[in-house]
Design an enzyme around this catalytic site. Sequence first.
Site, PDB file in Angstrom:
ATOM      1  N   HIS A 139     -23.793  14.518  21.509  1.00 14.07           N
ATOM      2  CA  HIS A 139     -23.214  13.745  20.397  1.00 14.07           C
ATOM      3  C   HIS A 139     -21.999  12.969  20.887  1.00 14.07           C
ATOM      4  O   HIS A 139     -21.435  13.283  21.942  1.00 14.07           O
ATOM      5  CB  HIS A 139     -22.820  14.667  19.243  1.00 14.07           C
ATOM      6  CG  HIS A 139     -21.643  15.543  19.547  1.00 14.07           C
ATOM      7  ND1 HIS A 139     -21.754  16.725  20.255  1.00 14.07           N
ATOM      8  CD2 HIS A 139     -20.316  15.398  19.253  1.00 14.07           C
ATOM      9  CE1 HIS A 139     -20.552  17.273  20.380  1.00 14.07           C
ATOM     10  NE2 HIS A 139     -19.662  16.486  19.783  1.00 14.07           N
TER      11      HIS A 139
ATOM     12  N   GLY B 157       5.912  -2.249   3.713  1.00 14.90           N
ATOM     13  CA  GLY B 157       5.563  -2.805   5.007  1.00 14.90           C
ATOM     14  C   GLY B 157       6.077  -4.215   5.205  1.00 14.90           C
ATOM     15  O   GLY B 157       7.069  -4.627   4.585  1.00 14.90           O
TER      16      GLY B 157
ATOM     17  N   ASP C 196       0.058   2.401   8.567  1.00 12.29           N
ATOM     18  CA  ASP C 196      -0.418   1.670   9.746  1.00 12.29           C
ATOM     19  C   ASP C 196       0.505   1.767  10.959  1.00 12.29           C
ATOM     20  O   ASP C 196       0.093   1.456  12.075  1.00 12.29           O
ATOM     21  CB  ASP C 196      -0.615   0.193   9.402  1.00 12.29           C
ATOM     22  CG  ASP C 196      -1.817  -0.047   8.506  1.00 12.29           C
ATOM     23  OD1 ASP C 196      -2.592   0.906   8.288  1.00 12.29           O
ATOM     24  OD2 ASP C 196      -1.979  -1.178   8.024  1.00 12.29           O
TER      25      ASP C 196
ATOM     26  N   VAL D 243      17.126   8.381  -1.317  1.00 15.58           N
ATOM     27  CA  VAL D 243      17.947   7.254  -1.769  1.00 15.58           C
ATOM     28  C   VAL D 243      18.717   7.641  -3.022  1.00 15.58           C
ATOM     29  O   VAL D 243      19.939   7.428  -3.118  1.00 15.58           O
ATOM     30  CB  VAL D 243      17.065   6.012  -2.046  1.00 15.58           C
ATOM     31  CG1 VAL D 243      17.868   4.936  -2.774  1.00 15.58           C
ATOM     32  CG2 VAL D 243      16.496   5.453  -0.741  1.00 15.58           C
TER      33      VAL D 243
ATOM     34  N   ARG E 199      19.437  10.659  -4.353  1.00 17.04           N
ATOM     35  CA  ARG E 199      20.411  11.753  -4.233  1.00 17.04           C
ATOM     36  C   ARG E 199      21.600  11.381  -3.352  1.00 17.04           C
ATOM     37  O   ARG E 199      22.729  11.784  -3.638  1.00 17.04           O
ATOM     38  CB  ARG E 199      19.708  13.010  -3.729  1.00 17.04           C
ATOM     39  CG  ARG E 199      18.672  13.508  -4.734  1.00 17.04           C
ATOM     40  CD  ARG E 199      18.284  14.943  -4.547  1.00 17.04           C
ATOM     41  NE  ARG E 199      17.509  15.415  -5.691  1.00 17.04           N
ATOM     42  CZ  ARG E 199      17.135  16.665  -5.879  1.00 17.04           C
ATOM     43  NH1 ARG E 199      17.477  17.591  -4.986  1.00 17.04           N
ATOM     44  NH2 ARG E 199      16.442  17.011  -6.943  1.00 17.04           N
TER      45      ARG E 199
ATOM     46  N   GLU F 136     -10.349  -0.744  11.405  1.00 16.54           N
ATOM     47  CA  GLU F 136     -11.011  -1.675  10.498  1.00 16.54           C
ATOM     48  C   GLU F 136     -10.736  -3.138  10.844  1.00 16.54           C
ATOM     49  O   GLU F 136     -11.533  -4.021  10.524  1.00 16.54           O
ATOM     50  CB  GLU F 136     -10.558  -1.410   9.058  1.00 16.54           C
ATOM     51  CG  GLU F 136      -9.063  -1.647   8.835  1.00 16.54           C
ATOM     52  CD  GLU F 136      -8.620  -1.358   7.407  1.00 16.54           C
ATOM     53  OE1 GLU F 136      -9.482  -1.026   6.576  1.00 16.54           O
ATOM     54  OE2 GLU F 136      -7.410  -1.473   7.135  1.00 16.54           O
TER      55      GLU F 136
ATOM     56  N   ARG G  31     -25.913  13.667  16.959  1.00 15.63           N
ATOM     57  CA  ARG G  31     -25.775  12.285  16.499  1.00 15.63           C
ATOM     58  C   ARG G  31     -24.520  11.621  17.052  1.00 15.63           C
ATOM     59  O   ARG G  31     -23.580  12.292  17.468  1.00 15.63           O
ATOM     60  CB  ARG G  31     -25.707  12.238  14.970  1.00 15.63           C
ATOM     61  CG  ARG G  31     -27.023  12.498  14.275  1.00 15.63           C
ATOM     62  CD  ARG G  31     -26.830  12.570  12.776  1.00 15.63           C
ATOM     63  NE  ARG G  31     -28.100  12.780  12.087  1.00 15.63           N
ATOM     64  CZ  ARG G  31     -28.221  13.322  10.889  1.00 15.63           C
ATOM     65  NH1 ARG G  31     -27.133  13.713  10.238  1.00 15.63           N
ATOM     66  NH2 ARG G  31     -29.408  13.460  10.338  1.00 15.63           N
TER      67      ARG G  31
ATOM     68  N   GLY H  36       0.818  -1.208   0.000  1.00 23.33           N
ATOM     69  CA  GLY H  36       0.000   0.000   0.000  1.00 23.33           C
ATOM     70  C   GLY H  36       0.850   1.255   0.000  1.00 23.33           C
ATOM     71  O   GLY H  36       1.875   1.322   0.668  1.00 23.33           O
TER      72      GLY H  36
ATOM     73  N   ALA I  31     -12.190  11.531  20.993  1.00 25.22           N
ATOM     74  CA  ALA I  31     -13.243  10.535  20.767  1.00 25.22           C
ATOM     75  C   ALA I  31     -13.755   9.978  22.093  1.00 25.22           C
ATOM     76  O   ALA I  31     -12.988   9.788  23.040  1.00 25.22           O
ATOM     77  CB  ALA I  31     -12.713   9.401  19.893  1.00 25.22           C
TER      78      ALA I  31
END
Length: 322
Positions: A217, A102, A129, A23, A25, A224, A164, A11, A188
């Site tokens: 709210h 990764g 990640d 790298v 240069r 994920e 909400r 990814g 959060a």
Amino acid sequence: MKKIAVLTSGGDAPGMNAAIRAVVRTAIYNGIEVYGVYQGYLGLINDDLKKLELGSVGDTIQRGGTFLYSARCPEFKDKEVRAKAIENLRSRGIDGLVVIGGDGSYRGAQRISEECPEIQTIGIPGTIDNDIPGTDYTIGFDSALNTIIESVDKIRDTASSHARTFIVEVMGRDCGDLALWAGLAVGAETIIVPEEKVDIKDVAEKIESGIKRGKKHSIVVVAEGVMGGQLCADELAKYIHVDARVSVLGHIQRGGSPTGQDRVLASRLGGHAVELLMDGKTALGVGIKQNQLTQTKFEDIFNNKGSKFDKQMYKLAQELSI
């Protein structure tokens, strides 16, 4: 060390171009020829390499993505396929390979170093990640983190206006760093990560407790790798009746211009990778710990997966979200 090749794999992550630039240069400065491999390991198999000059990396440090392109290449697990890639490197006289990516990208580099010891390999951690042991931060993590923060700040405006609960799904299959850091940064109410088991009933009770205190709210950030945002919303609905909406940030997290931190990190790691090749080192992943450049054996990186999660930060996030 006379010729090296550089590729990006897996990814994409903001800052990969800055790493390639460093790298190229650093190598040219030290009299080494550099070849760019297009489309990752697939390019090695297909001999899709091109010599890179100073001008090849001009005006790239601020660009997201990777101009060398990237691709997942499951066929590289086949030894016969790898033999073809190694022969392509040998035929061009390449004696050093820098792989930016990764865990899977590192494993490909390790295979090359095992099957062809005369080709030195160095890995540079490039993934949003932040799941590579041996470094405090991976290239792209800070940029993705800031993208998430900016997005959730806007989502909170809407959540507040309509009273909400928003479930925000962020990337992080096996590592919850993006969810943890972003959740802490945006305040959060709940953060759900792979490393810590969470009972959805407890999440529901926490949201309900906030409502009873007059809270209008809530923001729930979920990685994920734990569950999809919609599944999280559906599970919450079994315990409380709130107007919950789901926002899946998706691939927007991978795009965009890299932050200053990622540009500097990528530049330092890219330069260090070339220095290690010049010193005869191989089968190492570069990194940064406490602002100092480091190198870790590939085998140690693979054996320490999941060791980076900051439990103290998670505890702090829990305390601040009461």
